[in-house]
Design a protein around this motif. Sequence first.
Motif, short mmCIF file in Angstrom:
data_model
loop_
_atom_site.label_atom_id
_atom_site.label_comp_id
_atom_site.label_asym_id
_atom_site.label_seq_id
_atom_site.Cartn_x
_atom_site.Cartn_y
_atom_site.Cartn_z
N MET A 8 0.86 -1.17 0.00
CA MET A 8 0.00 0.00 0.00
C MET A 8 0.89 1.22 0.00
O MET A 8 2.04 1.17 0.42
CB MET A 8 -0.87 0.03 1.27
N SER A 9 0.32 2.35 -0.46
CA SER A 9 1.14 3.56 -0.51
C SER A 9 1.55 3.99 0.88
O SER A 9 2.54 4.68 1.05
CB SER A 9 0.34 4.68 -1.16
N PHE A 10 0.79 3.60 1.88
CA PHE A 10 1.07 4.11 3.21
C PHE A 10 1.71 3.08 4.12
O PHE A 10 1.82 3.29 5.32
CB PHE A 10 -0.23 4.60 3.85
N LEU A 11 2.11 1.95 3.57
CA LEU A 11 2.69 0.93 4.42
C LEU A 11 4.18 1.17 4.59
O LEU A 11 4.91 1.30 3.63
CB LEU A 11 2.46 -0.45 3.82
N ALA A 12 4.64 1.20 5.81
CA ALA A 12 6.07 1.38 6.04
C ALA A 12 6.44 0.60 7.28
O ALA A 12 5.94 0.85 8.35
CB ALA A 12 6.38 2.84 6.22
N LEU A 13 7.29 -0.36 7.12
CA LEU A 13 7.69 -1.20 8.24
C LEU A 13 9.20 -1.34 8.22
O LEU A 13 9.77 -1.71 7.22
CB LEU A 13 7.03 -2.57 8.10
N VAL A 14 9.83 -1.05 9.29
CA VAL A 14 11.29 -1.12 9.34
C VAL A 14 11.70 -2.39 10.08
O VAL A 14 11.33 -2.60 11.23
CB VAL A 14 11.88 0.12 10.04
N ILE A 94 -4.68 0.51 -7.00
CA ILE A 94 -3.49 0.30 -7.83
C ILE A 94 -2.32 -0.18 -6.98
O ILE A 94 -1.64 -1.16 -7.31
CB ILE A 94 -3.11 1.60 -8.56
N TYR A 95 -2.08 0.50 -5.84
CA TYR A 95 -0.96 0.15 -4.99
C TYR A 95 -1.08 -1.27 -4.42
O TYR A 95 -0.10 -2.01 -4.33
CB TYR A 95 -0.84 1.14 -3.83
N ILE A 96 -2.29 -1.63 -4.01
CA ILE A 96 -2.51 -2.95 -3.42
C ILE A 96 -2.13 -4.05 -4.40
O ILE A 96 -1.38 -4.97 -4.08
CB ILE A 96 -3.99 -3.11 -2.99
N GLN A 97 -2.66 -3.94 -5.62
CA GLN A 97 -2.38 -4.98 -6.61
C GLN A 97 -0.91 -4.99 -7.02
O GLN A 97 -0.34 -6.04 -7.30
CB GLN A 97 -3.28 -4.80 -7.83
N ASN A 98 -0.29 -3.82 -7.04
CA ASN A 98 1.14 -3.74 -7.34
C ASN A 98 1.93 -4.55 -6.32
O ASN A 98 2.75 -5.41 -6.67
CB ASN A 98 1.58 -2.27 -7.33
N GLY A 99 1.67 -4.31 -5.06
CA GLY A 99 2.42 -4.99 -4.01
C GLY A 99 2.13 -6.47 -3.93
O GLY A 99 3.02 -7.27 -3.60
N GLN A 100 0.89 -6.87 -4.20
CA GLN A 100 0.52 -8.28 -4.04
C GLN A 100 1.15 -9.18 -5.10
O GLN A 100 1.11 -10.41 -4.97
CB GLN A 100 -1.00 -8.43 -4.04
N LEU A 148 -3.71 -2.54 -13.79
CA LEU A 148 -2.63 -1.56 -13.89
C LEU A 148 -1.61 -1.76 -12.79
O LEU A 148 -0.39 -1.70 -13.02
CB LEU A 148 -3.20 -0.14 -13.83
N GLY A 149 -2.06 -2.00 -11.55
CA GLY A 149 -1.13 -2.20 -10.45
C GLY A 149 -0.19 -3.37 -10.72
O GLY A 149 1.02 -3.27 -10.50
N VAL A 597 -6.10 -6.02 6.28
CA VAL A 597 -4.96 -6.62 5.60
C VAL A 597 -4.39 -7.76 6.43
O VAL A 597 -4.72 -7.92 7.61
CB VAL A 597 -3.85 -5.57 5.33
N GLU A 598 -3.49 -8.52 5.80
CA GLU A 598 -2.77 -9.58 6.48
C GLU A 598 -1.33 -9.57 6.00
O GLU A 598 -1.03 -9.06 4.92
CB GLU A 598 -3.42 -10.94 6.18
N THR A 599 -0.45 -10.13 6.79
CA THR A 599 0.96 -10.17 6.42
C THR A 599 1.23 -11.33 5.48
O THR A 599 0.50 -12.32 5.46
CB THR A 599 1.85 -10.32 7.66
N PHE A 600 2.28 -11.18 4.68
CA PHE A 600 2.79 -12.32 3.91
C PHE A 600 4.32 -12.28 3.94
O PHE A 600 4.92 -11.22 4.09
CB PHE A 600 2.25 -12.34 2.48
#
Length: 987
Positions: A8-14, A94-100, A148-149, A597-600
């Motif tokens: 997602m555009s807003f997901l950020a995990l360090v 768009i962002y969701i499908q891009n990342g998945q 598109l994603g 959402v769920e993690t993968f």
Amino acid sequence: MMSTVLCMSFLALVLSGGAWAFSPIGDGASTHVSITEKAVLQKVTEVCRAIAESEGRDFTPTGNSAEELVQACLGPKATGEVSAVKFKSALNEIYIQNGQVDRDFVNSPAHHFNSEAFALGRRLITDGVASIKANVQKENFQAARETLGRVLHTLQDFYSHSNWVDLGYTEPYANLIRPDLPLENLADVKTPTCSDCANGGFCSNSILPNILNEKKLTSGYMGILSSAKPKGKCSHGGAADLTSSKAPRGGISKDERRSDNVALHTAAVTVATTATLQLLDDIRGAAGDNNYLRFMGIARSSVVVFVIDTTGSMSDDILEAKRVVYEIIDSKKGTQDEPSLYILVPFNDPKFGPLIKTTNPNVMKAEIANLTAEGGGDLPEMCLSGLQLALTGAPASSNIYVFTDAVAKDIELKETIVALIRSTKSTVSFFMTNDGAGARRRRRGVESRAATFETYKDLALASGGQAIGVTKENLPQATDVIIDSSTSALVIVLQRARNPGRAETFSFLLDESLNNITIYITGNTITFTLKNPAGVTQKQNEANGELGTVQTVGNLYRVRLASNKQTGLWEISMNSNQPYTLKVTGQSTIAFIYDFVETFDGPHPGYALISGRPQAGMPAMLLVSVLGRKGPASVKVADIALVTVSGLEVVGGALEDMGNGKFLVTVTKVPAGEFVVLLNGTDVVSSTVFQRQSTTQMSVSKVTIKAVVDRSMEPGKPFTLPFTVMTDATGGSYTISARNDRDFKMNVPGSIAVTTGGNATGELTITVPANTPSGTDVTLTIEAVAPGASDSNYAVLRLSVVTKVTDFTPPQCEVVSVSSVDCPADPAACSSAFWQLSANMTDGVNGTGIASLTHRQGVGNLTHTDLKQMVVAAAFNASCCSLTVELVALDKAMNVGTCLYTTKVTWHHRRLVRGGVVPGRHKLPQPQSHKSRLFLQFIFLKKYIFTFKHTANRASVLKSNLETQMEEPKPVKGRCLTVSRCILTLS
């Protein structure tokens, strides 16, 4: 892609300790999402500006946020609130499908251009683009955005996983989106490409010198399950790549910035961004500017969706629906409340549909005027079938209104409808007129729970809508609800339900941004008292009080608050022993959107969208975007919680602020039963606290069903879709059912045996009729029910039907002549001089033929000969106030050809000063010809500013040319608004 993909555009995990790094947007890290976001916003800005210029108005966003961009795109056209919710939601799709792609196709070389899978990777891109264009043409925008994603992920991966930038290329590889051009100079499988990296990690200059000198194209091999790779080949690299430990060791991935690849990583990001822009521009050419903005979610937020029973007893209801549609169209025309889309679905028995969708209000008027009441006297009607068409055909988060006086015959669709409501987050309200109809059903012995409209009440509650029971005579008083909600920037402040009813006081916050606040109460034998923060009260029997007006019709109370409402904490005390619902709405640009959402795991771990209900026994995770009046910086979030609509439970979540108005929310203990999302915060603009609530009810399940769409369907051919059912509960025989909204024939297994705590795989087949038009989208719902119907879950998928494309060559353009008029230097005199361009367009002997010819970047008049001719002659006439034109030819296979030209002008730099215009002496170079690919367009503003168009040359080259070719050279400062439109400022 870059720095490990975000879902997602807003997901950020360090992650620390050598794990893959997730970095927040805006902190310098480049991800698939940040690259996509930058390109999408640039292209939307470019299109909005082009439309504004063609309409002769200014385009001046007040900031860089999505909210301010939407306001600049739509705001100048009309008065009223402008919400960016649709735009933000579209971007997230768009962002969701891009990342998945990193979850669903983790081991597919083609999806990532790994292992030298160049031909297969390009096929994914070109097939995907064909699907996007076909869906956009049919206005199936959600299906197009999801594709598109996925396509952008693969396209962007090419530049970080191959050696394209290592070879010194600074422009995208155009052949990736042009299947008519060959993939050239590929390293074959027997050609060694890398040297060994002794430290086993990443080494600089690991690609063999002969590969670089001969410009051979290669990519790193990636092995998640095996270390095997051809002898001498490069690896992708990293801990998850087993091939990287086999000589030649190391890797050439540029996914993240490392000490050994800073320049290459930066180059890959830059070229991937440019490639994304080029692909978006190709889609824009096929869609047209207005449809491209709709595709991106830039549209007024109001949508009118009517589902109408057309049986013989419904003539009065049809007339009222017609009156309401006419009133909405006529009263809201020219405002931001004017609907951007109209949808009408009639139903009868046994027929239902078709779904009628239009952006033209006159078409909607004509269609609803053509409805007639006839038939349907023998049985209940196909209400849920009509509602299914509306839910799958309307944009997400739509307000849908159902008019009927009969119970549902197709009651077996109820769970499918619930799944679609949860998937689309749409709100469904029912207007149930039972004059005669109820008696008619009772005379036929229909005595059931459904016969009392309970099914409709359940669906309304699940979606956050109302089930309004009125007589046909009083229906016109109840339909004010439709007019209230057919508005822009509609938000929900509070929604609760009680069954059975009881005495209870509900509190809610009203902030300064809210307008047109309305309270809806449904139920029988209800009393209530409303109290504002100052203690002023008003009861249900006070039609006109200090706080507002109270209207009663049937089982509905409608309370419209006075415009001078007080901000702060309000209360409403309800008293009834009968079931009731309470809903508080208003208009505001302060809103939020969310997804469970769920993690993968995998080489690029992240978070993926949950299609069905979240998993029971696990923390619930939400990704939330908050929208403010002036962007995300204008709101502060205090807390986000899950709340039971029909109970008292409120469970707060742990918030992780991702920046830019985005939050990751984790709720460790999910409420029992159905729940919604509640958000509280502060509006920085007014310093008032606010609350917002979602409408769609959700619950958890111990059953999970998953399926992945990996391609389009083709007319006349069967399509097989594997799916997996998992359970954390007792195993046994799980009942499987599936439905699609096109009624295509399907073969579905009736059941699947799943072991306790295990999973099982099945597959279904859909047969697409041969005459199905390309671009048709199909919404498929799959449901798995546990033994004894103790639990269930669902998956909702969007599939696309695309005819196989054989014409990949775009139309060609040749400028034949340009009038020799020199446009005057004085801007005040530009309207008195004109120029003309003549061009020939052709799709070639083997092409499908030109379907349309339009122009953009120019304000003028375009004429052309018959498009059926082999060579289409075009003529563009414009005044010297508009110096540039771009002709766009679209062939019947959706290939786009363009022709860009800027006429000559004798122009001297001018400076606007108080009291007059003082001319300068800085003469700018003219393009040598239309083939030079250097085009200038001058915009006279209150600064030393002009813009240029370019495709092949970089901004730095043009900047240098401008500086050196001036009569009195001065430094030129530049900043690019898009890849092809930059502003240069004379120092």
